[in-house]
Motif scaffolding. Structure first.
Motif, PDB file in Angstrom:
ATOM      1  N   ALA A 132       0.815  -1.213   0.000  1.00  0.00           N
ATOM      2  CA  ALA A 132       0.000   0.000   0.000  1.00  0.00           C
ATOM      3  C   ALA A 132       0.851   1.267   0.000  1.00  0.00           C
ATOM      4  CB  ALA A 132      -0.935   0.005   1.211  1.00  0.00           C
ATOM      5  N   ASP A 133       2.149   1.131   0.229  1.00  0.00           N
ATOM      6  CA  ASP A 133       3.039   2.293   0.253  1.00  0.00           C
ATOM      7  C   ASP A 133       3.036   2.961  -1.125  1.00  0.00           C
ATOM      8  OD1 ASP A 133       5.619   3.832   0.052  1.00  0.00           O
ATOM      9  OD2 ASP A 133       5.894   3.057   2.083  1.00  0.00           O
ATOM     10  N   ARG A 134       2.900   4.266  -1.172  1.00  0.00           N
ATOM     11  CA  ARG A 134       2.799   4.991  -2.445  1.00  0.00           C
ATOM     12  C   ARG A 134       4.069   4.870  -3.283  1.00  0.00           C
ATOM     13  NH1 ARG A 134       5.688   9.555  -2.101  1.00  0.00           N
ATOM     14  NH2 ARG A 134       6.253  10.352  -0.041  1.00  0.00           N
ATOM     15  N   ARG A 135       5.192   4.510  -2.662  1.00  0.00           N
ATOM     16  CA  ARG A 135       6.443   4.366  -3.413  1.00  0.00           C
ATOM     17  C   ARG A 135       6.524   3.040  -4.148  1.00  0.00           C
ATOM     18  NH1 ARG A 135      10.494   4.626   1.364  1.00  0.00           N
ATOM     19  NH2 ARG A 135       8.737   3.473   2.267  1.00  0.00           N
ATOM     20  N   THR A 136       5.677   2.072  -3.780  1.00  0.00           N
ATOM     21  CA  THR A 136       5.786   0.702  -4.277  1.00  0.00           C
ATOM     22  C   THR A 136       5.037   0.506  -5.588  1.00  0.00           C
ATOM     23  OG1 THR A 136       5.991  -0.175  -2.025  1.00  0.00           O
ATOM     24  CG2 THR A 136       5.307  -1.716  -3.737  1.00  0.00           C
ATOM     25  N   ALA A 137       5.697  -0.182  -6.524  1.00  0.00           N
ATOM     26  CA  ALA A 137       5.049  -0.592  -7.770  1.00  0.00           C
ATOM     27  C   ALA A 137       5.411  -2.044  -8.039  1.00  0.00           C
ATOM     28  CB  ALA A 137       5.505   0.283  -8.933  1.00  0.00           C
ATOM     29  N   ILE A 138       4.440  -2.857  -8.438  1.00  0.00           N
ATOM     30  CA  ILE A 138       4.667  -4.257  -8.783  1.00  0.00           C
ATOM     31  C   ILE A 138       4.621  -4.396 -10.308  1.00  0.00           C
ATOM     32  CG2 ILE A 138       3.881  -6.638  -8.540  1.00  0.00           C
ATOM     33  CD1 ILE A 138       4.829  -5.469  -5.924  1.00  0.00           C
ATOM     34  N   VAL A 139       5.662  -4.987 -10.863  1.00  0.00           N
ATOM     35  CA  VAL A 139       5.718  -5.249 -12.297  1.00  0.00           C
ATOM     36  C   VAL A 139       5.674  -6.755 -12.492  1.00  0.00           C
ATOM     37  CG1 VAL A 139       7.097  -5.058 -14.402  1.00  0.00           C
ATOM     38  CG2 VAL A 139       7.054  -3.164 -12.751  1.00  0.00           C
TER      39      VAL A 139
END
Length: 240
Positions: A132-139
Motif C-alpha cells: 500500500a506504500d505509495r512508493r511501491t510498484a509491482i511489475v
C-alpha cells in the motif's frame, strides 16, 4: 532455519516442538511450471517445481539484501530508487518500505500466483502495508526479460531469484548470472549504483563474473544459518 523474529517475521515454533506437517494452501500451474504455497503452523513456504524456495521462518538475509545495498550507495544520494527482483514471501519489499530513505520501490515478479498470494491471499499479512506504500510498484514480468528490455535506471538492484547463481530452479534464470545478464544489470544502474544478489551459498565464481562484467568493489556478506553453509549477499558497484 529459525531466528528471533524481527519486524515482518512470523514467530517461530517453540524450541523442541515437533514441526507441523505442511498444508497446501494453493497450487498453480503456470508458464514456468508449478508453484505451491504451503502453510506449516504459523509459517508459509513457497515451492517451485518441487523445489523448496523460501519460507517465513527467518527473513534476516532478505532484509540484509536491501540494507546492504542502501549502505553501499555513495553518500548524499537522495531518494534512491531500488528494483527488487523477486517478491517471494515479501521480506525484502517490507524492509525497503520500512526505510524512509528509499524513493521509488519497484518489485519485478513473474509468477502471477505469488502476486495474488500477497494482494489477496495469506501473504498479505506480511506485505500488506508495504504494497500500500505509495512508493511501491509491482511489475509482473520475467526479470531477465525486464532487465534486457527496460529503459529505466535505478540506484540499486536487489535480486533474490531461485537459490542464487549456482542453484537455479528455472533453467532460463541462468541467463541472469551470465556475462550478458550481468551486462543488462549494469545497464539498468545509474553510475555508482549497487547490484546486490542473494545466494544460498557463497560463489567465488560469481564474484569473478561480476568483476569481468565491469563491476567494482565486489564483496560478499555472509549470514549464518542454523545448519550448513551461510546464506550470502553478493555486492558490486557500477563504476561512477
Amino acid at each position: 532455519m529459525s531466528a528471533t523474529p524481527a519486524p515482518g517475521d512470523l514467530a517461530p515454533a517453540p524450541s523442541g516442538q515437533v514441526a507441523e506437517a505442511p498444508v497446501v494452501l494453493d497450487r498453480r500451474d503456470g508458464p514456468f511450471g508449478e508453484v505451491v504455497l504451503r502453510g506449516r503452523g504459523e509459517h508459509f513456504e513457497i515451492i517451485a517445481n518441487g523445489c523448496f524456495l523460501m519460507d517465513t521462518s527467518d527473513g534476516r538475509s532478505e532484509r540484509l539484501l536491501v540494507d546492504a545495498a542502501l549502505a553501499a550507495l555513495p553518500a548524499g544520494r537522495r531518494g534512491p530508487s531500488v528494483l527488487i527482483g523477486g517478491l517471494g514471501v515479501g521480506f525484502s519489499l517490507v524492509r525497503a518500505a520500512e526505510e524512509g530513505r528509499w524513493g521509488r520501490i519497484v518489485v519485478v515478479e513473474r509468477e502471477e500466483a505469488i502476486v495474488d498470494w500477497h494482494r489477496d491471499g495469506p501473504l498479505g499479512r506480511i506485505s500488506g502495508a508495504a504494497l500500500a506504500d505509495r512508493r511501491t510498484a509491482i511489475v509482473r514480468a520475467d526479470l531477465v526479460d525486464h532487465l534486457r528490455t527496460a529503459t529505466e535506471r535505478y540506484d540499486a538492484l536487489c535480486l533474490d531469484i531461485d537459490n542464487g547463481p549456482d542453484w537455479t530452479v528455472t533453467e532460463g534464470n541462468t541467463g541472469l548470472y551470465s556475462a550478458t545478464g550481468l551486462a543488462h544489470c549494469r545497464d539498468r544502474l545509474h553510475p555508482g549504483g549497487v547490484l546486490a544478489v542473494w545466494s544460498a551459498q557463497p560463489s567465488p565464481a560469481f564474484e569473478r563474473a561480476l568483476r569481468n562484467a565491469g563491476f567494482s568493489e565486489v564483496r560478499t556478506e555472509e549470514i549464518a544459518v542454523a545448519r550448513g553453509v551461510p546464506d550470502v549477499v553478493h555486492l558490486a558497484l557500477r563504476p561512477a
